[in-house]
Scaffold this motif. Structure first.
Motif, PDB file in Angstrom:
ATOM      1  N   THR A  75       0.542  -0.715  -0.205  1.00  0.00           N
ATOM      2  CA  THR A  75      -0.263   0.012   0.040  1.00  0.00           C
ATOM      3  C   THR A  75       0.912   1.020   0.009  1.00  0.00           C
ATOM      4  OG1 THR A  75      -1.908  -1.298   1.618  1.00  0.00           O
ATOM      5  CG2 THR A  75      -1.518   1.174   0.863  1.00  0.00           C
ATOM      6  N   ARG A  76       0.755   2.266  -0.960  1.00  0.00           N
ATOM      7  CA  ARG A  76       1.669   3.504  -1.188  1.00  0.00           C
ATOM      8  C   ARG A  76      -0.121   4.488  -0.240  1.00  0.00           C
ATOM      9  NH1 ARG A  76       2.647   6.846  -6.463  1.00  0.00           N
ATOM     10  NH2 ARG A  76       2.244   9.130  -4.979  1.00  0.00           N
ATOM     11  N   VAL A  77       1.225   4.618   0.935  1.00  0.00           N
ATOM     12  CA  VAL A  77       0.990   6.033   1.633  1.00  0.00           C
ATOM     13  C   VAL A  77       2.074   7.157   1.706  1.00  0.00           C
ATOM     14  CG1 VAL A  77       0.755   6.761   4.432  1.00  0.00           C
ATOM     15  CG2 VAL A  77       0.562   4.302   3.475  1.00  0.00           C
ATOM     16  N   ASP A  78       1.022   8.321   1.543  1.00  0.00           N
ATOM     17  CA  ASP A  78       2.344   9.721   1.494  1.00  0.00           C
ATOM     18  C   ASP A  78       2.102  10.218   3.108  1.00  0.00           C
ATOM     19  OD1 ASP A  78       1.316  10.041  -1.100  1.00  0.00           O
ATOM     20  OD2 ASP A  78      -0.768  10.979  -0.735  1.00  0.00           O
ATOM     21  N   TYR A 100       6.820   9.627  -0.738  1.00  0.00           N
ATOM     22  CA  TYR A 100       5.572   8.138  -0.633  1.00  0.00           C
ATOM     23  C   TYR A 100       6.597   7.105   1.096  1.00  0.00           C
ATOM     24  CZ  TYR A 100       6.030   5.969  -4.380  1.00  0.00           C
ATOM     25  OH  TYR A 100       6.993   5.530  -6.354  1.00  0.00           O
ATOM     26  N   LYS A 101       5.575   6.649   1.245  1.00  0.00           N
ATOM     27  CA  LYS A 101       5.740   5.155   1.850  1.00  0.00           C
ATOM     28  C   LYS A 101       6.072   3.506   1.545  1.00  0.00           C
ATOM     29  CE  LYS A 101       4.609   5.959   5.548  1.00  0.00           C
ATOM     30  NZ  LYS A 101       4.550   6.155   7.601  1.00  0.00           N
ATOM     31  N   LEU A 102       6.172   2.055   1.201  1.00  0.00           N
ATOM     32  CA  LEU A 102       5.405   1.291   0.990  1.00  0.00           C
ATOM     33  C   LEU A 102       4.861   1.111   2.010  1.00  0.00           C
ATOM     34  CD1 LEU A 102       6.993   0.180  -2.268  1.00  0.00           C
ATOM     35  CD2 LEU A 102       4.876   1.632  -2.154  1.00  0.00           C
ATOM     36  N   VAL A 103       3.922   0.229   2.231  1.00  0.00           N
ATOM     37  CA  VAL A 103       3.709  -0.345   3.435  1.00  0.00           C
ATOM     38  C   VAL A 103       2.786  -1.995   3.586  1.00  0.00           C
ATOM     39  CG1 VAL A 103       1.541  -0.339   6.177  1.00  0.00           C
ATOM     40  CG2 VAL A 103       2.695   1.939   4.758  1.00  0.00           C
ATOM     41  N   ALA A 104       3.739  -2.835   4.485  1.00  0.00           N
ATOM     42  CA  ALA A 104       2.937  -3.930   4.263  1.00  0.00           C
ATOM     43  C   ALA A 104       2.414  -4.912   5.599  1.00  0.00           C
ATOM     44  CB  ALA A 104       4.459  -5.071   3.978  1.00  0.00           C
ATOM     45  N   ASP A 105       1.328  -4.551   5.724  1.00  0.00           N
ATOM     46  CA  ASP A 105       0.539  -4.844   6.527  1.00  0.00           C
ATOM     47  C   ASP A 105      -0.480  -6.646   6.876  1.00  0.00           C
ATOM     48  OD1 ASP A 105      -0.277  -4.969   9.789  1.00  0.00           O
ATOM     49  OD2 ASP A 105      -1.364  -2.645   9.131  1.00  0.00           O
ATOM     50  N   GLU A 106      -0.919  -7.432   7.368  1.00  0.00           N
ATOM     51  CA  GLU A 106      -1.193  -8.528   7.606  1.00  0.00           C
ATOM     52  C   GLU A 106      -2.523  -8.368   6.939  1.00  0.00           C
ATOM     53  OE1 GLU A 106      -1.024 -10.085  11.534  1.00  0.00           O
ATOM     54  OE2 GLU A 106       0.319  -8.342  11.534  1.00  0.00           O
ATOM     55  N   PRO A 107      -3.319  -7.683   7.027  1.00  0.00           N
ATOM     56  CA  PRO A 107      -5.086  -7.227   6.042  1.00  0.00           C
ATOM     57  C   PRO A 107      -4.940  -7.584   5.303  1.00  0.00           C
ATOM     58  CG  PRO A 107      -4.603  -6.211   8.728  1.00  0.00           C
ATOM     59  CD  PRO A 107      -3.522  -6.407   7.999  1.00  0.00           C
ATOM     60  N   LYS A 108      -3.777  -6.582   4.302  1.00  0.00           N
ATOM     61  CA  LYS A 108      -4.080  -6.041   3.264  1.00  0.00           C
ATOM     62  C   LYS A 108      -3.351  -8.008   2.755  1.00  0.00           C
ATOM     63  CE  LYS A 108      -3.114  -3.607  -0.819  1.00  0.00           C
ATOM     64  NZ  LYS A 108      -2.836  -4.537  -1.943  1.00  0.00           N
ATOM     65  N   ARG A 109      -4.016  -8.588   1.733  1.00  0.00           N
ATOM     66  CA  ARG A 109      -3.647  -9.531   0.320  1.00  0.00           C
ATOM     67  C   ARG A 109      -3.176  -8.607  -0.867  1.00  0.00           C
ATOM     68  NH1 ARG A 109      -3.732 -13.177   3.850  1.00  0.00           N
ATOM     69  NH2 ARG A 109      -4.181 -14.808   2.793  1.00  0.00           N
ATOM     70  N   GLY A 110      -2.287 -10.223  -1.491  1.00  0.00           N
ATOM     71  CA  GLY A 110      -2.016  -9.968  -2.921  1.00  0.00           C
ATOM     72  C   GLY A 110      -0.241  -9.595  -2.363  1.00  0.00           C
ATOM     73  N   ILE A 111       0.363  -9.264  -1.602  1.00  0.00           N
ATOM     74  CA  ILE A 111       1.356  -8.893  -0.953  1.00  0.00           C
ATOM     75  C   ILE A 111       2.392  -9.954  -1.746  1.00  0.00           C
ATOM     76  CG2 ILE A 111       3.506  -8.301  -0.059  1.00  0.00           C
ATOM     77  CD1 ILE A 111       1.082  -6.621   1.431  1.00  0.00           C
ATOM     78  N   SER A 112       3.618 -10.014  -2.194  1.00  0.00           N
ATOM     79  CA  SER A 112       4.663 -10.787  -2.704  1.00  0.00           C
ATOM     80  C   SER A 112       5.602  -9.926  -2.590  1.00  0.00           C
ATOM     81  CB  SER A 112       4.629 -11.155  -4.113  1.00  0.00           C
ATOM     82  OG  SER A 112       2.808 -11.856  -4.144  1.00  0.00           O
ATOM     83  N   VAL A 113       6.599 -10.291  -2.022  1.00  0.00           N
ATOM     84  CA  VAL A 113       7.708 -10.139  -1.374  1.00  0.00           C
ATOM     85  C   VAL A 113       9.130 -10.696  -1.768  1.00  0.00           C
ATOM     86  CG1 VAL A 113       9.606  -9.151   0.027  1.00  0.00           C
ATOM     87  CG2 VAL A 113       7.010  -8.300   0.234  1.00  0.00           C
ATOM     88  N   SER A 152       4.716 -14.860   0.583  1.00  0.00           N
ATOM     89  CA  SER A 152       3.600 -13.940   0.111  1.00  0.00           C
ATOM     90  C   SER A 152       2.581 -14.074   1.543  1.00  0.00           C
ATOM     91  CB  SER A 152       3.079 -14.193  -1.380  1.00  0.00           C
ATOM     92  OG  SER A 152       2.482 -15.588  -0.883  1.00  0.00           O
ATOM     93  N   SER A 153       1.479 -13.082   1.062  1.00  0.00           N
ATOM     94  CA  SER A 153       0.140 -12.986   2.079  1.00  0.00           C
ATOM     95  C   SER A 153      -0.632 -14.478   2.214  1.00  0.00           C
ATOM     96  CB  SER A 153      -0.606 -11.735   1.775  1.00  0.00           C
ATOM     97  OG  SER A 153      -0.358 -10.709   0.937  1.00  0.00           O
ATOM     98  N   GLU A 154      -0.136 -14.970   1.754  1.00  0.00           N
ATOM     99  CA  GLU A 154      -1.041 -16.045   1.674  1.00  0.00           C
ATOM    100  C   GLU A 154       0.471 -17.556   2.231  1.00  0.00           C
ATOM    101  OE1 GLU A 154      -3.041 -13.955  -1.073  1.00  0.00           O
ATOM    102  OE2 GLU A 154      -1.340 -14.460  -1.668  1.00  0.00           O
ATOM    103  N   THR A 155       1.515 -17.033   2.505  1.00  0.00           N
ATOM    104  CA  THR A 155       2.524 -17.769   2.697  1.00  0.00           C
ATOM    105  C   THR A 155       2.704 -17.487   4.258  1.00  0.00           C
ATOM    106  OG1 THR A 155       3.725 -16.975   1.434  1.00  0.00           O
ATOM    107  CG2 THR A 155       2.954 -19.306   0.711  1.00  0.00           C
ATOM    108  N   LEU A 156       2.147 -16.234   4.646  1.00  0.00           N
ATOM    109  CA  LEU A 156       2.878 -15.402   5.666  1.00  0.00           C
ATOM    110  C   LEU A 156       2.559 -16.485   6.993  1.00  0.00           C
ATOM    111  CD1 LEU A 156       4.344 -12.717   6.781  1.00  0.00           C
ATOM    112  CD2 LEU A 156       1.904 -11.588   7.187  1.00  0.00           C
TER     113      LEU A 156
END
Length: 337
Positions: free
Chosen positions: A77-80, A95-108, A120-124
């Motif tokens: 998620t992009r956050v100003d 801006y900054k980028l945020v990875a948080d648990e409720p958000k789906r579809g994240i891959s790192v 990823s969100s699914e394997t976290l």
């Protein structure tokens, strides 16, 4: 895609109670698809730097990453930045980028020490931190399992020495700076501390980028092992020596159970442990029950000291000036802002 330029210490966000872990990435390239990512492609001319914030489980499971690692981010998620945050930053991030648990579809994807790690969100939830890279974590038996107890000195017992004498000390932070670049390769951090002897000491540490102490706030507790003491401008000053290690703890307000009662000794943990200057890698530190009691004791003393009305010394306002009244021939003046 980018390279990790700086790794910030883990901290708890007081707004939501979640762990926060931040990295600064540089040499940023943008790709539309993971299949197009080329970690070997250099983008050293890129001026884009991004602050990436990992929250909650993302923070807990990403701390094996080091300075110099390659990272691919997708779906964050992009956050100003707020105006207040912008004025406090040393960089002009938009801006900054945020990875948080409720958000789906994240891959790192991380590439650390030639090992590629995907999460990823699914394997976290099931993701296991790679054991090979887990040296940032303190060994479980290092907390209270050691019978070795270091000898500590109060700050009024310190003496400058030319014979490689070093000291182990505890102190309460009374002022601090964030790490700043120097003309060389290291970053410099300034920290002023005090203890029950009501003696103050300035600490000046030069560490490689990403390995510097990051104090959270005044009143925090610092433990330094193998501190060198020198005389600078007529005052004692603490510097790093071979083997210097540092632990940083929250102050008394953070070392309680939420109802004002101190935490039990087994629940005392530093928010940052620093490496020895010789290796540049994370240390496995010893922290005994005596250390836990000492941390709680000096933290409580520090809170009482910092909140008490301290009498002004004689002639305390002798150099107090308004900016409008400063004269060009005055060598020194005190300003209160």
């Amino acid at each position: 895609v980018g390279k990790v330029k700086y790794v910030y210490p883990l901290f708890v966000d007081t707004a939501d109670g979640k762990n926060n872990w931040q990295i600064l990435i540089k040499d940023v390239n943008e790709f539309q698809d993971l299949a197009d990512v080329n970690f070997d492609a250099s983008n050293d001319n890129s001026q884009l730097e991004l602050l990436v914030v990992f929250k909650g489980k993302w923070a807990d499971k990403s701390q094996f990453v080091r300075t110099g690692s390659r990272v691919m981010l997708k779906g964050l998620t992009r956050v100003d930045f707020t105006d207040e945050e912008s004025t406090q930053m040393n960089y002009s991030f938009q801006y900054k980028l945020v990875a948080d648990e409720p958000k789906r579809g994240i891959s790192v994807r991380f590439v650390v020490q030639n090992l590629t790690v995907d999460v990823s969100s699914e394997t976290l939830d099931s993701f296991q931190i790679p054991q090979l890279l887990n040296s940032r974590k303190r060994k479980a038996d290092d907390h209270h399992g050691s019978n070795k107890q270091a000898t500590y000195h109060k700050l009024d017992q310190l003496r400058a020495s030319n014979d490689n004498t070093t000291y182990n000390v505890y102190g309460v932070v009374t002022s601090y700076s964030y790490p700043r670049p120097t003309k060389g390769k290291d970053f410099v951090t300034l920290i002023s501390i005090i203890d029950e002897s009501q003696t103050s000491l300035d600490l000046v540490f030069f560490f490689p980028e990403g390995c510097s102490p990051q104090v959270h706030r005044i009143g925090d507790v610092i433990r330094v092992h193998r501190l060198s003491v020198v005389v600078y401008n007529g005052k004692l000053q603490g510097n790093k020596a071979p083997g210097t290690s540092i632990l940083l703890f929250g102050g008394a307000d953070s070392l309680n159970d939420g109802d004002g009662a101190p935490l039990d000794e087994d629940s005392i943990h530093p928010y940052q442990s620093l490496p020895t200057p010789r290796t540049g890698t994370a240390v496995n530190y010893t922290f005994t029950q005596d250390d836990a009691r000492r941390t709680l004791s000096i933290a409580a003393w520090g809170r009482a000291f910092l909140t008490a009305d301290q009498p002004d010394p004689p002639n305390a306002d002798a150099y107090l000036r308004r900016i409008a009244d400063l004269a060009g021939d005055e060598a020194e003046a005190d300003l209160v802002c």
